[in-house]
Write a protein that holds these residues in place. Structure first.
Motif, PDB file in Angstrom:
ATOM      1  N   ARG A 249      40.949  45.688  29.666  1.00 27.26           N
ATOM      2  CA  ARG A 249      39.593  45.420  30.161  1.00 27.26           C
ATOM      3  C   ARG A 249      39.799  44.248  31.509  1.00 27.26           C
ATOM      4  O   ARG A 249      39.169  44.459  32.466  1.00 27.26           O
ATOM      5  CB  ARG A 249      38.853  44.398  29.163  1.00 27.26           C
ATOM      6  N   VAL A 250      40.917  43.415  31.303  1.00 24.68           N
ATOM      7  CA  VAL A 250      41.143  42.736  32.475  1.00 24.68           C
ATOM      8  C   VAL A 250      41.510  43.453  33.680  1.00 24.68           C
ATOM      9  O   VAL A 250      41.102  43.229  34.876  1.00 24.68           O
ATOM     10  CB  VAL A 250      42.360  41.691  32.311  1.00 24.68           C
ATOM     11  N   LEU A 251      42.299  44.433  33.486  1.00 30.03           N
ATOM     12  CA  LEU A 251      42.788  45.411  34.583  1.00 30.03           C
ATOM     13  C   LEU A 251      41.766  46.184  35.230  1.00 30.03           C
ATOM     14  O   LEU A 251      41.323  46.490  36.478  1.00 30.03           O
ATOM     15  CB  LEU A 251      43.722  46.517  34.158  1.00 30.03           C
ATOM     16  N   ALA A 252      40.533  46.408  34.517  1.00 25.90           N
ATOM     17  CA  ALA A 252      39.308  47.133  34.865  1.00 25.90           C
ATOM     18  C   ALA A 252      38.555  46.198  35.699  1.00 25.90           C
ATOM     19  O   ALA A 252      38.105  46.723  36.623  1.00 25.90           O
ATOM     20  CB  ALA A 252      38.406  47.628  33.701  1.00 25.90           C
ATOM     21  N   LEU A 253      38.565  44.851  35.482  1.00 25.91           N
ATOM     22  CA  LEU A 253      37.762  43.953  35.991  1.00 25.91           C
ATOM     23  C   LEU A 253      38.610  43.787  37.869  1.00 25.91           C
ATOM     24  O   LEU A 253      38.003  43.400  38.523  1.00 25.91           O
ATOM     25  CB  LEU A 253      37.729  42.528  35.452  1.00 25.91           C
ATOM     26  N   HIS A 254      39.957  43.826  37.539  1.00 29.42           N
ATOM     27  CA  HIS A 254      40.644  43.645  38.835  1.00 29.42           C
ATOM     28  C   HIS A 254      40.397  44.633  39.685  1.00 29.42           C
ATOM     29  O   HIS A 254      40.393  44.316  40.773  1.00 29.42           O
ATOM     30  CB  HIS A 254      42.157  43.565  38.270  1.00 29.42           C
ATOM     31  N   ASP A 255      40.450  46.071  39.000  1.00 31.34           N
ATOM     32  CA  ASP A 255      39.895  47.044  39.914  1.00 31.34           C
ATOM     33  C   ASP A 255      38.816  47.122  40.302  1.00 31.34           C
ATOM     34  O   ASP A 255      38.260  47.463  41.558  1.00 31.34           O
ATOM     35  CB  ASP A 255      40.002  48.568  39.190  1.00 31.34           C
ATOM     36  N   ALA A 256      37.841  46.591  39.760  1.00 35.39           N
ATOM     37  CA  ALA A 256      36.421  46.430  40.367  1.00 35.39           C
ATOM     38  C   ALA A 256      35.985  45.141  41.141  1.00 35.39           C
ATOM     39  O   ALA A 256      35.313  45.243  42.131  1.00 35.39           O
ATOM     40  CB  ALA A 256      35.469  46.534  39.151  1.00 35.39           C
ATOM     41  N   GLN A 257      36.653  44.142  40.891  1.00 38.72           N
ATOM     42  CA  GLN A 257      36.350  42.785  41.627  1.00 38.72           C
ATOM     43  C   GLN A 257      37.349  41.988  42.062  1.00 38.72           C
ATOM     44  O   GLN A 257      37.271  40.850  42.481  1.00 38.72           O
ATOM     45  CB  GLN A 257      35.355  42.022  40.770  1.00 38.72           C
ATOM     46  N   GLU A 258      38.659  42.816  42.180  1.00 39.89           N
ATOM     47  CA  GLU A 258      39.883  42.031  42.459  1.00 39.89           C
ATOM     48  C   GLU A 258      40.161  40.579  41.665  1.00 39.89           C
ATOM     49  O   GLU A 258      40.388  39.519  42.469  1.00 39.89           O
ATOM     50  CB  GLU A 258      39.919  41.757  43.976  1.00 39.89           C
ATOM     51  N   LEU A 259      39.864  40.783  40.424  1.00 42.18           N
ATOM     52  CA  LEU A 259      40.004  39.457  39.588  1.00 42.18           C
ATOM     53  C   LEU A 259      41.334  38.534  39.786  1.00 42.18           C
ATOM     54  O   LEU A 259      41.415  37.383  39.962  1.00 42.18           O
ATOM     55  CB  LEU A 259      39.431  39.749  38.209  1.00 42.18           C
ATOM     56  N   LEU A 260      42.187  39.522  39.655  1.00 33.99           N
ATOM     57  CA  LEU A 260      43.703  38.839  39.640  1.00 33.99           C
ATOM     58  C   LEU A 260      44.273  38.249  40.978  1.00 33.99           C
ATOM     59  O   LEU A 260      45.204  37.646  41.172  1.00 33.99           O
ATOM     60  CB  LEU A 260      44.795  39.832  39.005  1.00 33.99           C
ATOM     61  N   ASP A 261      43.180  38.561  42.022  1.00 30.98           N
ATOM     62  CA  ASP A 261      43.659  38.151  43.300  1.00 30.98           C
ATOM     63  C   ASP A 261      42.934  36.696  43.808  1.00 30.98           C
ATOM     64  O   ASP A 261      43.300  36.251  44.858  1.00 30.98           O
ATOM     65  CB  ASP A 261      43.578  39.238  44.573  1.00 30.98           C
ATOM     66  N   ARG A 262      42.115  36.408  42.959  1.00 32.86           N
ATOM     67  CA  ARG A 262      41.068  35.206  43.210  1.00 32.86           C
ATOM     68  C   ARG A 262      41.835  33.880  42.907  1.00 32.86           C
ATOM     69  O   ARG A 262      43.046  33.941  42.270  1.00 32.86           O
ATOM     70  CB  ARG A 262      40.093  35.245  42.414  1.00 32.86           C
ATOM     71  N   ASP A 263      41.597  32.670  43.324  1.00 33.96           N
ATOM     72  CA  ASP A 263      42.113  31.381  42.894  1.00 33.96           C
ATOM     73  C   ASP A 263      41.948  31.236  41.568  1.00 33.96           C
ATOM     74  O   ASP A 263      40.943  30.118  41.494  1.00 33.96           O
ATOM     75  CB  ASP A 263      41.646  30.557  44.007  1.00 33.96           C
ATOM     76  N   VAL A 264      42.351  31.757  40.643  1.00 37.13           N
ATOM     77  CA  VAL A 264      42.231  31.452  39.196  1.00 37.13           C
ATOM     78  C   VAL A 264      43.391  31.293  38.391  1.00 37.13           C
ATOM     79  O   VAL A 264      44.490  31.598  38.947  1.00 37.13           O
ATOM     80  CB  VAL A 264      41.595  32.652  38.605  1.00 37.13           C
ATOM     81  N   LEU A 265      43.286  30.146  37.568  1.00 34.52           N
ATOM     82  CA  LEU A 265      44.522  29.717  37.183  1.00 34.52           C
ATOM     83  C   LEU A 265      44.721  30.513  35.781  1.00 34.52           C
ATOM     84  O   LEU A 265      45.959  30.890  35.366  1.00 34.52           O
ATOM     85  CB  LEU A 265      44.603  28.182  36.772  1.00 34.52           C
ATOM     86  N   ARG A 266      43.959  30.665  35.082  1.00 35.51           N
ATOM     87  CA  ARG A 266      44.133  31.471  33.741  1.00 35.51           C
ATOM     88  C   ARG A 266      42.801  32.311  33.553  1.00 35.51           C
ATOM     89  O   ARG A 266      41.647  32.040  33.989  1.00 35.51           O
ATOM     90  CB  ARG A 266      44.194  30.456  32.505  1.00 35.51           C
ATOM     91  N   VAL A 267      43.209  33.483  32.765  1.00 33.36           N
ATOM     92  CA  VAL A 267      42.012  34.541  32.515  1.00 33.36           C
ATOM     93  C   VAL A 267      42.154  34.301  30.899  1.00 33.36           C
ATOM     94  O   VAL A 267      43.318  34.778  30.261  1.00 33.36           O
ATOM     95  CB  VAL A 267      42.433  35.829  32.648  1.00 33.36           C
ATOM     96  N   ASP A 268      41.114  33.863  30.156  1.00 30.25           N
ATOM     97  CA  ASP A 268      41.446  33.471  28.722  1.00 30.25           C
ATOM     98  C   ASP A 268      40.800  34.472  28.187  1.00 30.25           C
ATOM     99  O   ASP A 268      39.303  34.478  28.269  1.00 30.25           O
ATOM    100  CB  ASP A 268      40.740  32.012  28.594  1.00 30.25           C
ATOM    101  N   LEU A 269      41.027  35.335  27.207  1.00 31.19           N
ATOM    102  CA  LEU A 269      40.567  36.532  26.626  1.00 31.19           C
ATOM    103  C   LEU A 269      40.582  36.076  24.953  1.00 31.19           C
ATOM    104  O   LEU A 269      40.522  36.984  24.031  1.00 31.19           O
ATOM    105  CB  LEU A 269      41.375  37.847  26.906  1.00 31.19           C
ATOM    106  N   ARG A 270      40.980  34.979  24.634  1.00 28.97           N
ATOM    107  CA  ARG A 270      41.247  34.821  23.093  1.00 28.97           C
ATOM    108  C   ARG A 270      39.667  35.013  22.649  1.00 28.97           C
ATOM    109  O   ARG A 270      39.922  35.140  21.158  1.00 28.97           O
ATOM    110  CB  ARG A 270      41.807  33.410  23.037  1.00 28.97           C
TER     111      ARG A 270
END
Length: 277
Positions: A249-270
């Motif tokens: 799901r995270v990789l799909a968000l990254h492909d759609a919105q470049e989530l992992l290239d933003r100034d974000v410290l953590r992506v919490d999916l717990r």
């Protein structure tokens, strides 16, 4: 007057012979008709005579020693025949480094008689090597001891408290990383109990393959869940349940919105209900 004297013939002097057997003969014939008596006479008596002779022979320690020496000499003469001599060892299915370790572990002094080789014990010694998953030993024609190795395939690097290890896809230790420095390209996982969830780690590495060199590795948290560490990007906190789907799901968000290239410290999916940045 003449007096005529009549003489009796021998047949007239003796009584008729009784055709019935005597009492002793009758009892002997009856006894012989008994199966147990016949078996005892045919088998038991010879066996008793033989056992008595062997016992008399064995009562002399000198006879026993001579017999043992004869048997040992006969066995040695058979074992020393050329067709029973093992003169070399071949190792199949192992890398050169592992093959040398197998030779050092067995430490056989050739030539040796095949009767002196305990193949089961030698196999157990080979399978005690960490990098060996399974081993098979057999003596081939021509005096060759063939060792067939099924080697554990290095799949990941595990950073543990006691050192850095190369492990296979099942989490079994293959060798210390220092012993195989050419394996530094393998994906890295760390944390206590990470090797116990190696199959899950392999699935996560497979899903994270599009990240390429950005993927630094996986960290086992509390022996229950994973964190994905990126070289450039946020740390991805995966849930304990179904982490593979969460990473997809995270990789799909990254492909759609470049989530992992933003100034974000953590992506919490717990939290399975929402994604927290």
């Amino acid at each position: 007057m003449r007096t005529l004297i009549a003489r009796r013939t021998p047949a007239q002097n003796s009584a008729p012979r009784d055709p019935a057997p005597s009492r002793l003969t009758y009892r002997a014939q009856r006894l012989w008709l008994t199966p147990l008596f016949r078996s005892l006479l045919r088998v038991g008596v010879p066996a008793f005579v033989i056992a008595g002779g062997l016992g008399l022979y064995a009562s002399d320690p000198g006879n026993i020693q001579r017999l043992q020496d004869s048997v040992a000499e006969m066995r040695r003469s058979i074992e020393d025949r050329p067709e029973f001599r093992v003169t070399l060892m071949s190792i199949e299915g192992a890398t050169p480094v592992l093959a040398e370790e197998v030779r050092a572990t067995l430490a056989l002094d050739f030539p040796v008689s095949s009767f002196d080789l305990d193949l089961l014990r030698l196999r157990d010694r080979v399978e005690e090597i960490r990098a060996v998953e399974r081993a098979e030993l057999r003596v081939r024609a021509g005096g060759e001891l063939a060792v067939t190795i099924t080697e554990r395939r290095p799949a990941m690097i595990w950073q543990a408290r006691e050192g850095v290890w190369i492990v296979d896809a099942g989490g079994e230790r293959v060798a210390p990383l220092m012993a195989r420095p050419q394996m530094t390209h393998l994906p890295v996982m760390s944390g206590d109990g990470a090797n116990l969830a190696a199959d899950e780690a392999m699935a996560l590495f497979d899903v994270a393959r599009p990240l390429g060199e950005r993927l630094r590795g996986l960290v086992r948290m509390g022996e229950r869940r994973w964190d994905v560490v990126l070289a450039e990007g946020p740390r991805i906190l995966l849930p304990a349940e179904d982490p593979v789907t969460a990473l997809e799901r995270v990789l799909a968000l990254h492909d759609a919105q470049e989530l992992l290239d933003r100034d974000v410290l953590r992506v919490d999916l717990r939290d399975g209900e929402r994604t927290v940045l």
